[in-house]
Design an enzyme around this catalytic site. Structure first.
Site, PDB file in Angstrom:
ATOM      1  N   TYR A  85       0.844  -1.206   0.000  1.00  0.00           N
ATOM      2  CA  TYR A  85       0.000   0.000   0.000  1.00  0.00           C
ATOM      3  C   TYR A  85       0.869   1.243   0.000  1.00  0.00           C
ATOM      4  CZ  TYR A  85       0.703  -0.484   5.129  1.00  0.00           C
ATOM      5  OH  TYR A  85       1.233  -0.651   6.389  1.00  0.00           O
TER       6      TYR A  85
ATOM      7  N   ASP B 141       1.128   8.466   2.870  1.00  0.00           N
ATOM      8  CA  ASP B 141       1.678   9.818   3.063  1.00  0.00           C
ATOM      9  C   ASP B 141       1.859  10.074   4.549  1.00  0.00           C
ATOM     10  OD1 ASP B 141       1.522  10.573   0.397  1.00  0.00           O
ATOM     11  OD2 ASP B 141      -0.399  11.622   0.618  1.00  0.00           O
TER      12      ASP B 141
ATOM     13  N   SER C 263       1.577   6.768  12.948  1.00  0.00           N
ATOM     14  CA  SER C 263       0.483   6.353  12.068  1.00  0.00           C
ATOM     15  C   SER C 263      -0.844   6.987  12.491  1.00  0.00           C
ATOM     16  CB  SER C 263       0.336   4.827  12.070  1.00  0.00           C
ATOM     17  OG  SER C 263       1.504   4.241  11.524  1.00  0.00           O
TER      18      SER C 263
HETATM   19  C1  VOV Z   1       7.892  -4.893   9.891  1.00  0.00           C
HETATM   20  C2  VOV Z   1       8.201  -4.033  10.776  1.00  0.00           C
HETATM   21  C3  VOV Z   1       8.716  -2.653  10.620  1.00  0.00           C
HETATM   22  C4  VOV Z   1       9.916  -2.208  11.132  1.00  0.00           C
HETATM   23  C5  VOV Z   1      10.931  -3.003  11.943  1.00  0.00           C
HETATM   24  C6  VOV Z   1      10.037  -0.817  10.779  1.00  0.00           C
HETATM   25  C7  VOV Z   1      11.093   0.002  11.181  1.00  0.00           C
HETATM   26  C8  VOV Z   1      11.302   1.248  10.609  1.00  0.00           C
HETATM   27  C9  VOV Z   1      12.451   2.080  10.903  1.00  0.00           C
HETATM   28  C10 VOV Z   1      13.554   1.709  11.873  1.00  0.00           C
HETATM   29  C11 VOV Z   1      12.336   3.229  10.141  1.00  0.00           C
HETATM   30  C12 VOV Z   1      13.298   4.433  10.122  1.00  0.00           C
HETATM   31  C13 VOV Z   1      14.616   4.174   9.504  1.00  0.00           C
HETATM   32  C14 VOV Z   1      14.528   3.594   8.129  1.00  0.00           C
HETATM   33  O1  VOV Z   1      14.741   2.375   8.041  1.00  0.00           O
HETATM   34  O2  VOV Z   1      14.201   4.307   7.183  1.00  0.00           O
HETATM   35  C15 VOV Z   1      11.145   3.088   9.370  1.00  0.00           C
HETATM   36  C16 VOV Z   1      10.722   4.013   8.423  1.00  0.00           C
HETATM   37  C17 VOV Z   1       9.466   3.969   7.853  1.00  0.00           C
HETATM   38  N1  VOV Z   1       8.472   3.039   8.065  1.00  0.00           N
HETATM   39 FE1  VOV Z   1       8.649   1.361   9.175  1.00  0.00          FE
HETATM   40  N2  VOV Z   1       8.929  -0.422  10.043  1.00  0.00           N
HETATM   41  C18 VOV Z   1       8.087  -1.519   9.933  1.00  0.00           C
HETATM   42  C19 VOV Z   1       6.844  -1.581   9.300  1.00  0.00           C
HETATM   43  C20 VOV Z   1       6.256  -0.462   8.739  1.00  0.00           C
HETATM   44  C21 VOV Z   1       4.877  -0.379   8.329  1.00  0.00           C
HETATM   45  C22 VOV Z   1       3.850  -1.479   8.477  1.00  0.00           C
HETATM   46  C23 VOV Z   1       4.663   0.864   7.802  1.00  0.00           C
HETATM   47  C24 VOV Z   1       3.361   1.433   7.327  1.00  0.00           C
HETATM   48  C25 VOV Z   1       2.752   2.295   8.415  1.00  0.00           C
HETATM   49  C26 VOV Z   1       1.389   1.875   8.882  1.00  0.00           C
HETATM   50  O3  VOV Z   1       0.925   2.418   9.914  1.00  0.00           O
HETATM   51  O4  VOV Z   1       0.738   1.034   8.246  1.00  0.00           O
HETATM   52  C27 VOV Z   1       5.914   1.551   7.845  1.00  0.00           C
HETATM   53  C28 VOV Z   1       6.125   2.813   7.323  1.00  0.00           C
HETATM   54  C29 VOV Z   1       7.369   3.423   7.352  1.00  0.00           C
HETATM   55  C30 VOV Z   1       7.669   4.633   6.641  1.00  0.00           C
HETATM   56  C31 VOV Z   1       6.697   5.374   5.739  1.00  0.00           C
HETATM   57  C32 VOV Z   1       8.975   4.969   6.932  1.00  0.00           C
HETATM   58  C33 VOV Z   1       9.736   6.202   6.427  1.00  0.00           C
HETATM   59  C34 VOV Z   1       9.308   7.329   7.284  1.00  0.00           C
HETATM   60  C35 VOV Z   1      10.037   8.627   7.100  1.00  0.00           C
HETATM   61  O5  VOV Z   1       9.447   9.670   7.512  1.00  0.00           O
HETATM   62  O6  VOV Z   1      11.141   8.666   6.559  1.00  0.00           O
HETATM   63  N3  VOV Z   1       6.855   0.749   8.444  1.00  0.00           N
HETATM   64  N4  VOV Z   1      10.511   1.918   9.707  1.00  0.00           N
END
Ligand code: VOV
EC number: 1.3.98.5
Length: 247
Positions: A143, A146, A221
């Site tokens: 999906y 933003d 989120s």
């Molecule tokens: C499966 C698990 C999981 C894990 C461990 C995880 C961890 C991390 C880390 C450590 C970081 C930051 C450093 C990097 O690695 O960039 C991120 C970054 C990010 N994430 Fe995440 N995320 C996960 C999962 C995960 C999900 C399920 C979602 C969707 C959110 C949801 O509500 O549906 C998401 C989104 C994001 C996004 C959009 C970013 C970039 C944001 C920004 O502003 O730059 N993410 N995420």
């Protein structure tokens, strides 16, 4: 102005979602259908050769529900290669029996919110995340999303420290799903209609719901997340393509 997060980018990604025109496909005689399937399998074989050389990765997935019948995910070092592959596929006879349902153009992105001061070029773990081989886990969920920019809920007006703190909490939730859900975050500002693509993999499809639901309560989120359409499905390995296309 608040300081932009620093990002590093890896492979470019194309998520290409199609619906089958089953009526037209059924009108072909079975010999023609099997020729077209072989031609498509040859295309997949080329993708596999690229993957074997670690110069890209790909996956084919069936999609559940009416939004699409299948999704091709392609990762390549340049956007040019993605465009070439897309055009090549569109010229195959198989593509004539598909209808575009959705597509998403983005690039694998890591941000420095939680990063230590490692040199990304030298760190094998970071390199593997920037150039990921798609895991061969059974289920996929994709999906776009933003970060909100509305009134007092504007992610882009928060201070770097504030965003880092929020992202730490996001990462903590994600870490509890280690071994259950793998995520590939692709950035798409300037490339597509949303800011990020979220591609998740799981062995148990229910873990997508558990993780996404849990994250909804987390401030990043809950307050700042806006989401596009969700696509969920499962792996379609080359060996099962003929069965999927059997009519
Ligand atoms: C499966 C698990 C999981 C894990 C461990 C995880 C961890 C991390 C880390 C450590 C970081 C930051 C450093 C990097 O690695 O960039 C991120 C970054 C990010 N994430 Fe995440 N995320 C996960 C999962 C995960 C999900 C399920 C979602 C969707 C959110 C949801 O509500 O549906 C998401 C989104 C994001 C996004 C959009 C970013 C970039 C944001 C920004 O502003 O730059 N993410 N995420």
């Amino acid at each position: 102005m608040s300081e932009p997060a620093k990002t590093i980018e890896g492979w470019y990604a194309l998520h290409d979602l199609r619906t089958m025109n089953w009526a037209a496909w059924k009108r072909l005689d079975s010999e023609e259908r099997s020729q077209i399937i072989d031609e498509f399998l040859a295309t997949m074989d080329q993708w596999q050769q690229t993957a074997d050389q670690r110069e890209g990765s790909h996956g084919l997935f069936t999609i559940v529900g009416q939004k699409a019948d299948f999704m091709i995910v392609l990762l390549r070092p340049t956007m040019d290669e993605l465009n070439e592959l897309e055009n090549e596929f569109n010229k195959t006879r198989f593509a004539e029996y598909t209808v575009p349902a959705y597509s998403y153009v983005s690039v694998v992105e890591l941000s420095n919110y939680l990063a230590a001061d490692k040199d990304p070029e030298e760190d094998p773990e970071i390199q593997a995340r920037l150039k990921p081989a798609l895991p061969d886990w059974q289920y996929i969920c994709f999906y776009p999303m933003d970060k909100r920019r509305e009134g007092s809920d504007n992610w882009y007006m928060l201070s770097g420290d504030n965003r880092r703190e929020l992202m730490r909490s996001h990462g903590m939730i994600g870490r509890q799903y280690a071994g259950k859900v793998r995520q590939i975050i692709t950035g798409s500002v300037g490339f597509d209609d949303w800011e990020w693509g979220v591609t998740l993999f799981a062995h148990d499809v229910l873990q997508f719901k558990k993780l996404v639901y849990e994250m909804r309560f987390d401030e990043v989120s809950a307050r700042y997340g806006e989401f596009g359409s969700f696509y969920v499905g499962m792996r379609l390995p080359a060996e099962e393509v003929a069965k999927f296309l059997h009519v």
